[in-house]
Write an enzyme that holds these catalytic residues in place. Structure first.
Site, PDB file in Angstrom:
ATOM      1  N   THR A  89      65.190   7.145  46.937  1.00 26.65           N
ATOM      2  CA  THR A  89      66.029   6.316  46.051  1.00 26.65           C
ATOM      3  C   THR A  89      67.024   5.404  46.774  1.00 26.65           C
ATOM      4  O   THR A  89      68.066   5.064  46.217  1.00 26.65           O
ATOM      5  CB  THR A  89      66.775   7.218  45.043  1.00 26.65           C
ATOM      6  N   GLU A  90      66.713   5.011  48.013  1.00 29.85           N
ATOM      7  CA  GLU A  90      67.599   4.061  48.688  1.00 29.85           C
ATOM      8  C   GLU A  90      67.903   2.865  47.786  1.00 29.85           C
ATOM      9  O   GLU A  90      69.039   2.395  47.697  1.00 29.85           O
ATOM     10  CB  GLU A  90      66.958   3.519  49.973  1.00 29.85           C
TER      11      GLU A  90
ATOM     12  N   HIS B  44      68.117  14.063  59.476  1.00 32.78           N
ATOM     13  CA  HIS B  44      68.678  13.665  58.176  1.00 32.78           C
ATOM     14  C   HIS B  44      69.881  14.531  57.820  1.00 32.78           C
ATOM     15  O   HIS B  44      69.987  15.029  56.693  1.00 32.78           O
ATOM     16  CB  HIS B  44      67.599  13.724  57.091  1.00 32.78           C
TER      17      HIS B  44
ATOM     18  N   ASP C 274      70.701  14.934  52.670  1.00 33.35           N
ATOM     19  CA  ASP C 274      70.242  13.858  53.551  1.00 33.35           C
ATOM     20  C   ASP C 274      71.462  13.193  54.185  1.00 33.35           C
ATOM     21  O   ASP C 274      72.599  13.597  53.942  1.00 33.35           O
ATOM     22  CB  ASP C 274      69.376  12.844  52.780  1.00 33.35           C
TER      23      ASP C 274
ATOM     24  N   ARG D  35      70.255   9.620  48.354  1.00 38.59           N
ATOM     25  CA  ARG D  35      70.515   8.187  48.545  1.00 38.59           C
ATOM     26  C   ARG D  35      71.221   7.671  47.305  1.00 38.59           C
ATOM     27  O   ARG D  35      72.182   6.926  47.379  1.00 38.59           O
ATOM     28  CB  ARG D  35      69.210   7.451  48.807  1.00 38.59           C
TER      29      ARG D  35
ATOM     30  N   TYR E  76      53.952   7.104  47.468  1.00 34.97           N
ATOM     31  CA  TYR E  76      55.377   6.826  47.604  1.00 34.97           C
ATOM     32  C   TYR E  76      55.734   5.893  46.453  1.00 34.97           C
ATOM     33  O   TYR E  76      55.469   4.697  46.497  1.00 34.97           O
ATOM     34  CB  TYR E  76      55.687   6.217  48.974  1.00 34.97           C
ATOM     35  N   PHE E  77      56.319   6.478  45.420  1.00 34.38           N
ATOM     36  CA  PHE E  77      56.587   5.695  44.217  1.00 34.38           C
ATOM     37  C   PHE E  77      57.803   4.769  44.395  1.00 34.38           C
ATOM     38  O   PHE E  77      58.177   4.063  43.460  1.00 34.38           O
ATOM     39  CB  PHE E  77      56.758   6.611  43.000  1.00 34.38           C
ATOM     40  N   ASP E  78      58.406   4.782  45.596  1.00 34.87           N
ATOM     41  CA  ASP E  78      59.424   3.755  45.869  1.00 34.87           C
ATOM     42  C   ASP E  78      58.748   2.468  46.340  1.00 34.87           C
ATOM     43  O   ASP E  78      59.395   1.431  46.433  1.00 34.87           O
ATOM     44  CB  ASP E  78      60.467   4.238  46.887  1.00 34.87           C
TER      45      ASP E  78
ATOM     46  N   ASP F  27      61.247  16.248  59.097  1.00 28.87           N
ATOM     47  CA  ASP F  27      60.770  14.887  59.394  1.00 28.87           C
ATOM     48  C   ASP F  27      61.822  14.081  60.132  1.00 28.87           C
ATOM     49  O   ASP F  27      63.012  14.391  60.087  1.00 28.87           O
ATOM     50  CB  ASP F  27      60.407  14.153  58.094  1.00 28.87           C
ATOM     51  N   GLU F  28      61.368  13.046  60.788  1.00 33.36           N
ATOM     52  CA  GLU F  28      62.220  11.988  61.332  1.00 33.36           C
ATOM     53  C   GLU F  28      63.460  12.540  62.049  1.00 33.36           C
ATOM     54  O   GLU F  28      64.587  12.194  61.701  1.00 33.36           O
ATOM     55  CB  GLU F  28      62.616  11.033  60.207  1.00 33.36           C
TER      56      GLU F  28
ATOM     57  N   TRP G 205      52.763  13.186  54.711  1.00 36.88           N
ATOM     58  CA  TRP G 205      53.323  11.941  54.156  1.00 36.88           C
ATOM     59  C   TRP G 205      52.963  10.724  54.985  1.00 36.88           C
ATOM     60  O   TRP G 205      52.825   9.646  54.455  1.00 36.88           O
ATOM     61  CB  TRP G 205      54.844  12.059  53.998  1.00 36.88           C
TER      62      TRP G 205
HETATM   63  C1  ACM Z   1      59.777  10.979  54.706  1.00 34.09           C
HETATM   64  O1  ACM Z   1      59.440  10.019  54.003  1.00 34.09           O
HETATM   65  N1  ACM Z   1      60.623  10.824  55.700  1.00 34.09           N
HETATM   66  C2  ACM Z   1      59.248  12.298  54.463  1.00 34.09           C
END
Ligand code: ACM
Length: 770
Positions: free
Chosen positions: A480-481, A273, A199, A170, A429-431, A336-337, A403
């Site tokens: 890091t978005e 992703h 990603d 990101r 999630y440190f974001d 994921d996702e 997660w």
């Molecule tokens: C994730 O936060 N998509 C692993």
């Protein structure tokens, strides 16, 4: 004659010094070390480190020995060169040896400080960690000499996997900065760096066989401005953005990490992703006619790798090069996702499901992951995947990274699969924001304060005792978005990484949040300050954003960063360097029906600032009951249209709807409106005089008025946050007003009440009348 006040000060001073002398060994039971060691036995005496001190080691070329030697050379200008260990009789020496460590657990060390000698005993990583602990015992500033109190420390980790993740897709971070990140990890005995390299928004690792992955896939045309949910229509910066690591750079980082006993686990995302890869090689998609581009915004994209032979061949080629670069046992393959919409409508994907007699698209994802696992296993390595890899059946040897809470990890451990806990809901999630999101830098939302990260136990009680061994450890993730700069990376990971380190390393019985946050963190943040690492400055210890009733406001604070100053105001203005500096506890008396307000700010030696805290204490007499005789159950609501940032803006806005409701659930309003405001009014009866504590938990802002006096101030455009406020009420009816607004992303509103002598419970609109 001593005045009463003077006497009190003398007494306090006596008590304070008396306490300090008598209790010194227990004030700082961990000697300032983070993570707290397994055992610390303090002893009489000190070792004096000076220019004359020598360093002697079994092996002068050992990485840990070299590390300590250069650190001390630089800091104390040692006169003697590093020497081979000369035997037990040495004096004024730091000895590094593996002797006597046969019974230490893996990565363990023993650090013995005696008046004549410091001995760091350990093998490999253990010796390195012993050196890290020793360094933490030294003064932060350069000095001619340092006195180190005698002690015997024995230490080893609770978990073998102690991880930090960094998303470089990101936003991209240089090799130099990644090494700085590794330096911090090593200082806190973290041993696994999860490097998120591919990603939708960028492919960041050179793959020789597929040059377009980086020539095309590492570059995006522009980037979204602000939070994903904030602006409609979305805004973009129009500035090309990109970057990638060459294979030489990757090898350099891996070697650097190895020198600090850190394993680098690369992540290559599949099947989702994958937009950057599809932009480079559209033939790997199910719909090759689409015009793919490297993503410029965040979220989850429907276009994913098509599960064809071409894709499997491509991914195997990629992983072959990746495996050659990274010696790690684990290769992370994402998982994921990965939305299934494209596979659902793809003739190719459907034909594969049919041919392989799979149940559905989830079965196909499972097949995809299992096939890649076979390949990775054939190279002697193992896969890690995000917890979605449980769906449709786990690959036989996979390790699950949990997660979406802990459920995936628990399920996997119960199936005898290895697990790494990294739950977004538990502060990993440190974001996520370290305080109320509107007071923090732009972020994704979420709420992950230091105390939450610290409180987490990766060994969930939902995992049977016999299967606890499958919990390999714990990791924090930094997506890091919204993190565009190195300064912000450091701000987001510190001090939370220190909490992660203690959760990952320290035995449960030795954890102590007060000692951690109030004694050790101030020292470590002073170290970060002096060493030019950025970090989030905690608010003054003892200062709170809160409102309550009392006859006095007592102010008793501590600095959260050694060497920092606390400035405060009592006049309602935001404090800064022009205000008084807090030096000692004091009390403000509050006349009846008046309030006093305390605001504080912390400013560190290098000028970093904390948030401002605000405490309002009111000495009000209990509010008398109001007269209301209505009996209709529920509360009135007024729904208004608009984009709000504060509840004060709701009055006068265009009314969309009015009515009566028995719930504060806002789902129906949200369904019909992206943004809105709502005011609820009703009356409730209290059975007894006493203190009533209300709170709202809301995303975005909310406030509660009781009898037209504000009691809960949870205002502002922010992600989910709970704020309490208390009020003294007399028996009888009282008026309740709740104002809330939703600013675009997610809508949540809950109200809680703690009544005298009762536990906190949800406060329902159904219990009111209007
Ligand atoms: C994730 O936060 N998509 C692993």
């Amino acid at each position: 004659m001593l005045s009463k006040k003077r006497l009190l000060i003398c007494l306090t001073a006596l008590l304070t010094t008396g306490y300090a002398n008598a209790q010194t060994p227990n004030i700082d039971p961990n000697m300032g070390i983070i993570p707290a060691p397994v055992s610390v036995l303090k002893q009489v005496g000190t070792f004096i480190l000076s220019q004359e001190t020598s360093i002697q080691a079994d092996s002068v070329n050992n990485k840990a020995v070299q590390f300590l030697s250069s650190y001390l050379q630089n800091k104390f200008a040692l006169k003697n060169k590093l020497q081979a260990y000369k035997g037990i009789s040495v004096s004024n020496a730091i000895v590094l040896t593996s002797t006597g460590t046969e019974n230490l657990p893996a990565e363990g060390y023993r650090l013995t400080i005696e008046p004549q000698r410091i001995t760091v005993a350990g093998k490999g990583a253990g010796l390195f960690y012993g050196v890290q602990s020793l360094i933490q015992l030294l003064p932060i500033e350069r000095a001619a000499t340092a006195k180190i109190p005698c002690a015997r420390i024995e230490d080893y980790p609770r978990f073998g996997y102690r991880g930090m993740h960094l998303d470089v897709c990101r936003h991209f971070f240089t090799v130099e900065f990644v090494k700085r990140y590794l330096d911090l990890m090593a200082a806190y005995k973290l041993n696994t760096f999860h490097w998120h390299l591919t990603d939708d928004q960028g492919w960041r690792i050179e793959i020789k066989k597929y040059p377009r992955l980086t020539s095309v896939g590492s570059q995006r045309a522009q980037t979204l401005i602000g939070n994903y949910h904030d602006r409609m229509p979305q805004q973009f910066d129009g500035m090309p953005y990109g970057g990638f690591y060459t294979q030489d750079q990757i090898r350099d980082v891996v070697a650097y990490a190895q020198s600090k006993y850190i394993t680098v686990v690369p992540e290559i995302e599949m099947p989702g992703h994958a937009m950057a890869a599809l932009a480079a090689y559209p033939e790997l998609s199910c719909d090759t006619k689409l015009d793919y581009k490297v993503a410029e915004t965040w979220g989850v994209f429907n276009n994913i790798f098509c599960p064809t032979e071409k894709t499997f061949g491509f991914l195997q080629d990629v992983l072959t090069e990746v495996i050659d670069l990274f010696p790690s046992k684990y290769i992370h393959i994402g998982g994921d996702e990965a939305p299934k919409v494209v596979w659902k409508s793809s003739a190719e994907a459907q034909a594969i499901i049919k041919r392989l007699k799979l149940k559905d698209e989830h079965g196909l994802q499972s097949y995809f992951i299992q096939r890649m696992e076979k390949f990775v296993n054939s190279k002697g390595r193992s896969i890690i995947g995000w917890d979605e890899i449980l769906e449709g059946g786990l690959a036989p040897n996979a390790t699950v990274m949990s997660w979406r809470g802990e459920a995936g990890g628990i399920a996997a451990a119960k199936q005898n699969h290895n697990v790494i806990m990294t739950p977004s809901s538990a502060g990993y999630y440190f974001d996520h924001s370290q305080a109320r999101s509107d007071l923090e830098p732009l972020g994704i939302g979420g709420f992950a304060p230091l105390a939450k990260t610290y409180a987490y136990n990766p060994q969930s009680s939902a995992i049977p005792a016999a299967q606890q061994k499958y919990v390999l450890g714990v990791q924090a993730n930094l997506w890091t978005e919204y993190i565009t700069t190195e300064n912000k990376v450091e701000y987001m990971i510190m001090p939370r990484m220190m909490a992660l380190s203690e959760v990952a390393w320290t035995p449960l019985a030795n954890k102590n949040y007060t000692d951690f946050a109030e004694t050790r963190i101030p020292k470590h943040l002073a170290w970060a300050d002096a060493n030019k690492f950025n970090y989030r400055v905690p608010t003054a210890i003892g200062a709170k954003d809160t409102a309550y009733n009392a006859q006095q406001l007592t102010v008793d604070l501590k600095v959260p960063v050694n060497g920092a100053k606390i400035y405060y105001s009592i006049d309602g203005y935001d404090p800064n360097e022009t205000n008084d500096i807090y030096t000692h506890p004091f009390t403000l008396n509050i006349p009846s029906d008046q309030y006093r307000e305390l605001k504080t700010i912390v400013i560190t030696p290098t000028g970093k600032r904390s948030l401002i805290t605000r405490t309002v204490v009111t000495n009000h007499t209990p509010m008398p009951a109001v007269s209301f005789s209505g009996t209709t159950p529920g509360v009135k609501y007024e729904l208004v249209a608009g984009s709000f940032t504060e509840t004060g803006q709701l009055d006068g806005a265009r009314v969309l709807d009015t009515g009566i409701t028995k719930t504060f659930n806002t789902a129906a309003f949200k369904k019909a409106n992206r943004t809105f405001g709502v005011t609820y009014t009703g009356y409730f009866n209290v059975d007894a005089d006493g203190k009533y504590i209300f709170s709202t938990q809301s995303d975005d802002g909310s406030v509660i008025y009781i009898d037209d006096t504000m009691v809960v101030d949870n205002d502002g455009k922010h992600s989910l946050y709970e704020q309490p406020g208390e009020v003294l009420l007399q028996k009888g009816m009282h008026k309740f007003t709740l104002k809330y607004f939703e600013a675009g992303a997610f809508s949540t509103l809950r109200v809680y009440l703690t009544m005298p002598g009762k536990p906190k419970g949800e406060f329902s609109a159904a219990n009111m009348v209007n």
